[in-house]
Every structure is written in C-alpha cells, then in structure tokens.
Design a protein around this motif. Structure first.
Motif, PDB file in Angstrom:
ATOM      1  N   GLY A  34     -22.201  14.375  26.854  1.00 47.33           N
ATOM      2  CA  GLY A  34     -21.098  13.946  25.746  1.00 47.33           C
ATOM      3  C   GLY A  34     -20.755  15.213  24.959  1.00 47.33           C
ATOM      4  N   VAL A  35     -19.928  15.000  23.933  1.00 49.57           N
ATOM      5  CA  VAL A  35     -19.550  15.888  23.030  1.00 49.57           C
ATOM      6  C   VAL A  35     -19.579  15.086  21.680  1.00 49.57           C
ATOM      7  CG1 VAL A  35     -17.975  17.601  21.775  1.00 49.57           C
ATOM      8  CG2 VAL A  35     -18.238  17.177  24.427  1.00 49.57           C
ATOM      9  N   ASN A  36     -20.491  15.717  20.738  1.00 52.33           N
ATOM     10  CA  ASN A  36     -20.825  14.936  19.550  1.00 52.33           C
ATOM     11  C   ASN A  36     -19.740  15.771  18.246  1.00 52.33           C
ATOM     12  OD1 ASN A  36     -22.246  12.866  20.177  1.00 52.33           O
ATOM     13  ND2 ASN A  36     -24.013  13.723  19.484  1.00 52.33           N
ATOM     14  N   VAL A  37     -19.109  15.080  17.403  1.00 48.14           N
ATOM     15  CA  VAL A  37     -18.568  15.687  16.278  1.00 48.14           C
ATOM     16  C   VAL A  37     -19.385  15.181  15.083  1.00 48.14           C
ATOM     17  CG1 VAL A  37     -16.517  16.110  14.883  1.00 48.14           C
ATOM     18  CG2 VAL A  37     -16.452  15.890  17.572  1.00 48.14           C
ATOM     19  N   PHE A  38     -19.735  15.980  14.175  1.00 48.66           N
ATOM     20  CA  PHE A  38     -20.518  16.005  13.008  1.00 48.66           C
ATOM     21  C   PHE A  38     -19.618  16.321  11.848  1.00 48.66           C
ATOM     22  CE2 PHE A  38     -23.890  16.226  16.164  1.00 48.66           C
ATOM     23  CZ  PHE A  38     -24.401  15.028  15.993  1.00 48.66           C
ATOM     24  N   LYS A  39     -19.331  15.369  10.821  1.00 54.48           N
ATOM     25  CA  LYS A  39     -18.504  15.675   9.569  1.00 54.48           C
ATOM     26  C   LYS A  39     -19.523  15.645   8.616  1.00 54.48           C
ATOM     27  CE  LYS A  39     -14.526  16.335  10.060  1.00 54.48           C
ATOM     28  NZ  LYS A  39     -13.709  17.339  10.362  1.00 54.48           N
ATOM     29  N   ASN A  40     -19.965  16.577   7.709  1.00 54.69           N
ATOM     30  CA  ASN A  40     -20.760  16.792   6.584  1.00 54.69           C
ATOM     31  C   ASN A  40     -20.257  17.137   5.230  1.00 54.69           C
ATOM     32  OD1 ASN A  40     -23.453  17.001   5.530  1.00 54.69           O
ATOM     33  ND2 ASN A  40     -22.965  19.248   5.632  1.00 54.69           N
ATOM     34  N   GLN A  45     -30.638   7.287  27.719  1.00 50.42           N
ATOM     35  CA  GLN A  45     -30.711   6.297  28.950  1.00 50.42           C
ATOM     36  C   GLN A  45     -29.683   5.101  28.612  1.00 50.42           C
ATOM     37  OE1 GLN A  45     -32.058   7.046  31.953  1.00 50.42           O
ATOM     38  NE2 GLN A  45     -30.843   5.201  32.567  1.00 50.42           N
ATOM     39  N   ALA A  46     -29.864   4.537  27.379  1.00 51.36           N
ATOM     40  CA  ALA A  46     -28.796   3.768  27.044  1.00 51.36           C
ATOM     41  C   ALA A  46     -27.140   4.062  27.287  1.00 51.36           C
ATOM     42  CB  ALA A  46     -29.192   3.060  25.676  1.00 51.36           C
ATOM     43  N   GLU A  47     -27.140   5.436  26.663  1.00 57.63           N
ATOM     44  CA  GLU A  47     -25.791   5.754  26.897  1.00 57.63           C
ATOM     45  C   GLU A  47     -25.326   6.077  28.363  1.00 57.63           C
ATOM     46  OE1 GLU A  47     -25.222   8.079  22.803  1.00 57.63           O
ATOM     47  OE2 GLU A  47     -26.316   9.192  24.179  1.00 57.63           O
ATOM     48  N   ILE A  48     -26.381   6.367  29.348  1.00 60.40           N
ATOM     49  CA  ILE A  48     -25.944   6.772  30.644  1.00 60.40           C
ATOM     50  C   ILE A  48     -25.473   5.229  31.271  1.00 60.40           C
ATOM     51  CG2 ILE A  48     -27.212   7.265  32.723  1.00 60.40           C
ATOM     52  CD1 ILE A  48     -28.726   9.355  31.342  1.00 60.40           C
ATOM     53  N   ASP A  49     -26.364   4.373  30.847  1.00 64.46           N
ATOM     54  CA  ASP A  49     -26.018   3.039  31.494  1.00 64.46           C
ATOM     55  C   ASP A  49     -24.782   2.415  31.051  1.00 64.46           C
ATOM     56  OD1 ASP A  49     -28.633   3.128  32.745  1.00 64.46           O
ATOM     57  OD2 ASP A  49     -29.591   1.882  30.943  1.00 64.46           O
ATOM     58  N   LYS A  50     -24.369   2.781  29.556  1.00 66.15           N
ATOM     59  CA  LYS A  50     -22.929   2.212  29.548  1.00 66.15           C
ATOM     60  C   LYS A  50     -21.877   3.268  30.155  1.00 66.15           C
ATOM     61  CE  LYS A  50     -20.422   2.104  25.204  1.00 66.15           C
ATOM     62  NZ  LYS A  50     -20.413   1.970  23.705  1.00 66.15           N
ATOM     63  N   ALA A  51     -22.104   4.436  30.469  1.00 62.28           N
ATOM     64  CA  ALA A  51     -21.277   5.227  30.899  1.00 62.28           C
ATOM     65  C   ALA A  51     -21.106   4.695  32.660  1.00 62.28           C
ATOM     66  CB  ALA A  51     -21.658   6.647  31.024  1.00 62.28           C
ATOM     67  N   PHE A  85     -30.184  14.218   9.731  1.00 60.28           N
ATOM     68  CA  PHE A  85     -29.157  13.292  10.154  1.00 60.28           C
ATOM     69  C   PHE A  85     -28.687  13.652  11.829  1.00 60.28           C
ATOM     70  CE2 PHE A  85     -24.406  12.149  11.194  1.00 60.28           C
ATOM     71  CZ  PHE A  85     -24.695  10.796  10.584  1.00 60.28           C
ATOM     72  N   ILE A  86     -28.626  14.791  12.187  1.00 60.82           N
ATOM     73  CA  ILE A  86     -28.207  15.161  13.595  1.00 60.82           C
ATOM     74  C   ILE A  86     -29.167  14.734  14.630  1.00 60.82           C
ATOM     75  CG2 ILE A  86     -27.678  17.051  15.042  1.00 60.82           C
ATOM     76  CD1 ILE A  86     -26.098  18.385  12.832  1.00 60.82           C
ATOM     77  N   LYS A  87     -30.286  14.786  14.192  1.00 65.27           N
ATOM     78  CA  LYS A  87     -31.618  14.267  14.803  1.00 65.27           C
ATOM     79  C   LYS A  87     -31.559  12.918  15.338  1.00 65.27           C
ATOM     80  CE  LYS A  87     -34.920  18.001  13.939  1.00 65.27           C
ATOM     81  NZ  LYS A  87     -36.210  18.298  13.390  1.00 65.27           N
ATOM     82  N   ILE A 135     -28.340   6.538  15.003  1.00 68.42           N
ATOM     83  CA  ILE A 135     -27.279   6.276  14.271  1.00 68.42           C
ATOM     84  C   ILE A 135     -25.879   6.208  15.162  1.00 68.42           C
ATOM     85  CG2 ILE A 135     -25.511   7.202  12.517  1.00 68.42           C
ATOM     86  CD1 ILE A 135     -28.044   8.767  11.220  1.00 68.42           C
ATOM     87  N   GLN A 136     -25.110   5.223  14.908  1.00 65.61           N
ATOM     88  CA  GLN A 136     -24.143   4.950  15.977  1.00 65.61           C
ATOM     89  C   GLN A 136     -22.840   5.739  15.513  1.00 65.61           C
ATOM     90  OE1 GLN A 136     -24.273   3.308  18.795  1.00 65.61           O
ATOM     91  NE2 GLN A 136     -26.608   3.264  18.126  1.00 65.61           N
ATOM     92  N   PRO A 137     -22.056   6.349  16.483  1.00 64.01           N
ATOM     93  CA  PRO A 137     -20.892   6.913  16.103  1.00 64.01           C
ATOM     94  C   PRO A 137     -19.775   5.873  15.438  1.00 64.01           C
ATOM     95  CG  PRO A 137     -21.044   6.724  18.456  1.00 64.01           C
ATOM     96  CD  PRO A 137     -22.462   6.262  17.784  1.00 64.01           C
ATOM     97  N   VAL A 138     -18.834   6.747  14.655  1.00 62.53           N
ATOM     98  CA  VAL A 138     -17.896   6.129  13.960  1.00 62.53           C
ATOM     99  C   VAL A 138     -16.744   5.510  15.051  1.00 62.53           C
ATOM    100  CG1 VAL A 138     -16.105   5.963  12.154  1.00 62.53           C
ATOM    101  CG2 VAL A 138     -18.475   6.855  11.884  1.00 62.53           C
ATOM    102  N   ASN A 139     -16.622   6.669  15.936  1.00 63.66           N
ATOM    103  CA  ASN A 139     -15.441   6.452  16.835  1.00 63.66           C
ATOM    104  C   ASN A 139     -15.525   7.028  18.252  1.00 63.66           C
ATOM    105  OD1 ASN A 139     -12.682   5.893  17.663  1.00 63.66           O
ATOM    106  ND2 ASN A 139     -11.677   6.262  15.924  1.00 63.66           N
TER     107      ASN A 139
END
Length: 232
Positions: free
Chosen positions: A159-165, A133-139, A73-75, A82-86
């Motif tokens: 960035g920083v990712n938070v994974f809830k499992n 690259q897509a996230e860089i362009d968005k930033a 999932f993290i990969k 997988i898009q972030p929830v928030n």
C-alpha cells in the motif's frame, strides 16, 4: 499618562526598538514562509528510509530529536500499532508509481484527496508500505466482496502511507520593551525546548541607556499543555 513620563531619549529608543522589531519580523516571516512551503512539499521515501534517523534528518532538515520521534512513529504505523486516520484508493501499475502519484497529487493540492492528506504540516512523507498479514486478509476480503463490481482490485501486498508531521522547535528567542517602577528596560529571552512539552527559559533585562547595563534577570521552567486548568 505613561507616555508623558518618558524622556525624549526613551521615546527615541522605543521607536527604534519597534522599527527594528518590525523589520526583523518582516524578514523572519518571509524566510519562514519560504521554508514552510519547501517543507510542505511531499517527500517520497522507501520504507526503510522512512525509519532511518539520519536519512530523515538530511532529507527533511530536522533535528535529531524530531527525527527520532518521527522514526519511532513511522515504525509503529508500519507495524499497524497505529491506525491510519483515513483511507483512499489510487490506480497504478506498480506501488512505486502509486507512491509518486500520491506525492504529486499532494503537492498539486488535489481537492479529490482526503483533507488529512492536504493538511498543512511541517513535513509530509509518502512511502510504500508492505502490508501486514492482518492488512492482507482485509484486502483479500474487500477484493472478494468487490467481485463483479467496477471497483478496482486492491493490492494484496503493498500500500502507500502518507505521514503528516509537525516538529517542535529546539530554540526560541524573544525581545521587546517593558517598564518597571517607571523605568524602561529591554528584555532579551532565550528558551531551550528540551522535549515536546517542556522547556527552560532565561531572560535578562537591559536598561535603555548607553552602554547597556543588566538591571535584572530570571530563569523559568516552562510546561506546555493543551489545556489551562482544564478550561481551554
């Protein structure tokens, strides 16, 4: 009345079983609460550590199957499949400081964080994330749009990712008291969850006499669903 049909010995055995179950339940709840509180503390990992199955097993104390599912999932999340929830923004001099800050705020139950970050789950992992690259362009677009405002500049590399499992349990066991044809018995069950949605369960029935004799048994396949007959 069913109770009146029981012998004194049966009543004593039922009382002892119920007392034993209450004691076991109390200590099981206490132990589980301690484990839950420990696991709910956010764990900081490196980007590669968060996809290493052995590392996930050791740091989170989870089974190999749960570690494999979490690593996969993290990969996918790191590859933006997988898009972030928030989203939320933190200010920090480096990405590592930002990662540590987010973990500390989660552990302190900071009410300014999004509800998803504070949700109670089996495990919480906080890890730095190298942007795609897509996230860089968005930033870059957001930074361009925020020029001349008091909004902080978004990091265009990390960035920083938070994974809830939530894990599924490999084994479940059960016991209690039942009656069949007016005779009491003690069921003892053992269930092996071999996937998230499937399990196999075996149960034996012991009579209430001494010594205990097996009076029946059953083996069942268990299917787990979110809805029963599309009604619930």
């Amino acid at each position: 009345m069913l109770l009146n049909s029981l012998t004194t010995r049966d009543k004593i055995i039922i009382a002892l079983v119920l007392i034993s179950l209450c004691v076991l339940f109390y200590f099981a709840v206490q132990e589980r609460n301690e484990l839950i509180n420990k696991r709910q503390q956010a764990t900081v990992m490196g980007q590669q550590q968060a996809t290493d199955i052995k590392n996930l097993q050791n740091q989170l104390q989870i089974s190999n199957q749960n570690a494999q599912m979490l690593a996969d999932f993290i990969k996918q999340a790191q590859a933006s499949q997988i898009q972030p929830v928030n989203h939320f923004t933190v200010q920090a001099p480096t990405v590592q400081v930002a990662t540590d800050q987010v973990a500390s705020r989660i552990n302190a139950k900071d009410p300014t964080l999004p509800p998803q970050a504070l949700e109670k789950t089996d495990n919480t992992i906080v890890t730095p994330h190298q942007l795609t690259q897509a996230e860089i362009d968005k930033a870059k677009k957001e930074n361009e749009a925020n020029k001349g405002t008091d909004k902080p500049k978004i990091n265009e590399e990390y960035g920083v990712n938070v994974f809830k499992n939530n894990n599924y349990r490999n084994w479940e066991w059960s016991t209690g008291y039942g009656q069949h044809c007016g005779k009491g018995y003690i069921p003892i069950g053992l269930q092996r969850n071999y996937s998230k949605d499937n399990a196999i369960e075996a149960e034996v029935h012991l009579d209430t006499g001494m010594p205990k004799n097996v009076t029946g048994w059953e083996v069942k396949q268990v299917w787990k669903t979110d809805k029963l007959f599309f009604m619930f």
